[in-house]
Design a protein around this motif. Structure first.
Motif, short mmCIF file in Angstrom:
data_model
loop_
_atom_site.label_atom_id
_atom_site.label_comp_id
_atom_site.label_asym_id
_atom_site.label_seq_id
_atom_site.Cartn_x
_atom_site.Cartn_y
_atom_site.Cartn_z
N VAL A 1 11.95 53.30 36.59
CA VAL A 1 11.38 53.82 37.82
C VAL A 1 11.69 55.30 37.92
CG1 VAL A 1 11.47 53.65 40.33
CG2 VAL A 1 11.68 51.59 38.95
N GLU A 2 10.67 56.09 38.16
CA GLU A 2 10.85 57.53 38.34
C GLU A 2 10.90 57.80 39.84
OE1 GLU A 2 11.30 59.95 36.12
OE2 GLU A 2 11.32 58.48 34.50
N TYR A 3 11.99 58.40 40.29
CA TYR A 3 12.14 58.71 41.69
C TYR A 3 11.52 60.07 42.00
CZ TYR A 3 15.39 54.85 41.61
OH TYR A 3 15.93 53.61 41.46
N PRO A 4 11.00 60.26 43.20
CA PRO A 4 10.34 61.53 43.53
C PRO A 4 11.32 62.70 43.65
CG PRO A 4 10.38 60.10 45.44
CD PRO A 4 10.88 59.29 44.28
N VAL A 5 12.61 62.41 43.77
CA VAL A 5 13.62 63.47 43.90
C VAL A 5 14.57 63.35 42.71
CG1 VAL A 5 15.45 64.38 45.38
CG2 VAL A 5 13.44 63.33 46.41
N SER A 6 14.90 64.48 42.11
CA SER A 6 15.79 64.44 40.94
C SER A 6 17.22 64.14 41.38
CB SER A 6 15.74 65.77 40.19
OG SER A 6 16.32 66.79 40.97
N LYS A 7 18.04 63.76 40.40
CA LYS A 7 19.43 63.43 40.69
C LYS A 7 20.19 64.65 41.19
CE LYS A 7 20.00 59.64 37.43
NZ LYS A 7 20.72 59.18 36.24
N ILE A 8 19.86 65.82 40.68
CA ILE A 8 20.55 67.04 41.11
C ILE A 8 20.34 67.27 42.60
CG2 ILE A 8 20.58 69.55 40.84
CD1 ILE A 8 19.81 69.09 37.90
N TRP A 9 19.10 67.12 43.07
CA TRP A 9 18.83 67.34 44.49
C TRP A 9 19.50 66.27 45.35
CZ3 TRP A 9 17.80 71.77 46.27
CH2 TRP A 9 17.06 72.68 45.53
N LEU A 10 19.61 65.05 44.84
CA LEU A 10 20.31 64.01 45.59
C LEU A 10 21.79 64.36 45.74
CD1 LEU A 10 18.77 60.71 44.19
CD2 LEU A 10 18.48 61.68 46.46
N PHE A 11 22.41 64.87 44.67
CA PHE A 11 23.82 65.28 44.74
C PHE A 11 24.00 66.46 45.69
CE2 PHE A 11 24.22 63.29 40.39
CZ PHE A 11 24.95 62.20 40.85
N VAL A 12 23.07 67.42 45.66
CA VAL A 12 23.15 68.57 46.57
C VAL A 12 23.05 68.10 48.02
CG1 VAL A 12 21.93 70.64 47.34
CG2 VAL A 12 22.31 70.26 44.90
N LEU A 13 22.11 67.23 48.29
CA LEU A 13 21.94 66.70 49.65
C LEU A 13 23.17 65.92 50.09
CD1 LEU A 13 19.74 66.56 51.86
CD2 LEU A 13 19.14 64.34 50.94
N LEU A 14 23.71 65.10 49.21
CA LEU A 14 24.92 64.33 49.53
C LEU A 14 26.09 65.27 49.79
CD1 LEU A 14 26.27 61.53 49.73
CD2 LEU A 14 26.81 61.75 47.31
N PHE A 15 26.23 66.31 48.98
CA PHE A 15 27.30 67.28 49.16
C PHE A 15 27.18 67.98 50.52
CE2 PHE A 15 28.74 71.71 48.79
CZ PHE A 15 30.08 71.49 48.52
N LEU A 16 25.97 68.37 50.90
CA LEU A 16 25.78 69.05 52.18
C LEU A 16 26.09 68.12 53.35
CD1 LEU A 16 22.54 71.09 51.47
CD2 LEU A 16 24.88 71.96 51.69
N VAL A 17 25.61 66.89 53.27
CA VAL A 17 25.83 65.95 54.38
C VAL A 17 27.31 65.57 54.48
CG1 VAL A 17 25.33 63.62 55.21
CG2 VAL A 17 23.49 65.05 54.34
N ALA A 18 27.92 65.21 53.34
CA ALA A 18 29.33 64.81 53.36
C ALA A 18 30.22 66.00 53.71
CB ALA A 18 29.73 64.24 52.01
N GLY A 19 29.90 67.19 53.17
CA GLY A 19 30.68 68.37 53.49
C GLY A 19 30.58 68.73 54.96
N GLY A 20 29.40 68.61 55.52
CA GLY A 20 29.22 68.88 56.95
C GLY A 20 29.99 67.89 57.81
N ALA A 21 30.00 66.64 57.37
CA ALA A 21 30.74 65.62 58.12
C ALA A 21 32.24 65.89 58.08
CB ALA A 21 30.43 64.23 57.56
N VAL A 22 32.74 66.29 56.92
CA VAL A 22 34.17 66.59 56.80
C VAL A 22 34.53 67.80 57.65
CG1 VAL A 22 35.94 67.40 55.18
CG2 VAL A 22 34.43 65.53 54.54
N LEU A 23 33.72 68.83 57.60
CA LEU A 23 34.00 70.02 58.41
C LEU A 23 33.94 69.70 59.91
CD1 LEU A 23 32.11 72.79 56.43
CD2 LEU A 23 34.57 72.45 56.60
N GLU A 24 33.01 68.85 60.30
CA GLU A 24 32.92 68.46 61.71
C GLU A 24 34.15 67.66 62.14
OE1 GLU A 24 31.23 68.47 65.44
OE2 GLU A 24 30.60 69.57 63.66
#
Length: 62
Positions: free
Chosen positions: A33-56
């Protein structure tokens, strides 16, 4: 454990053949299965969301 009679065994085998034809063929490794979003972008998005949650959390504690 109940034993099957030869008639029941034949009926079960016939039913199994009928049902397995309806299932279709399993996917091979080439049909991944080919996903519409690459793994790199998924990691970037996860990093931003998790990092924002930790900072909050840090902001709320201090």
């Amino acid at each position: 454990m109940a034993l099957q009679t030869p008639k029941q065994r034949a009926a079960n085998a016939k039913f199994e053949k009928k049902v397995t034809k309806q299932w279709g063929k399993p996917k091979s490794d080439k049909e991944r299965v080919e996903y519409p979003v690459s793994k790199i972008w998924l990691f970037v998005l996860l990093f931003l969301v998790a990092g924002g949650a930790v900072l909050e959390l840090i902001r709320m504690l201090f």
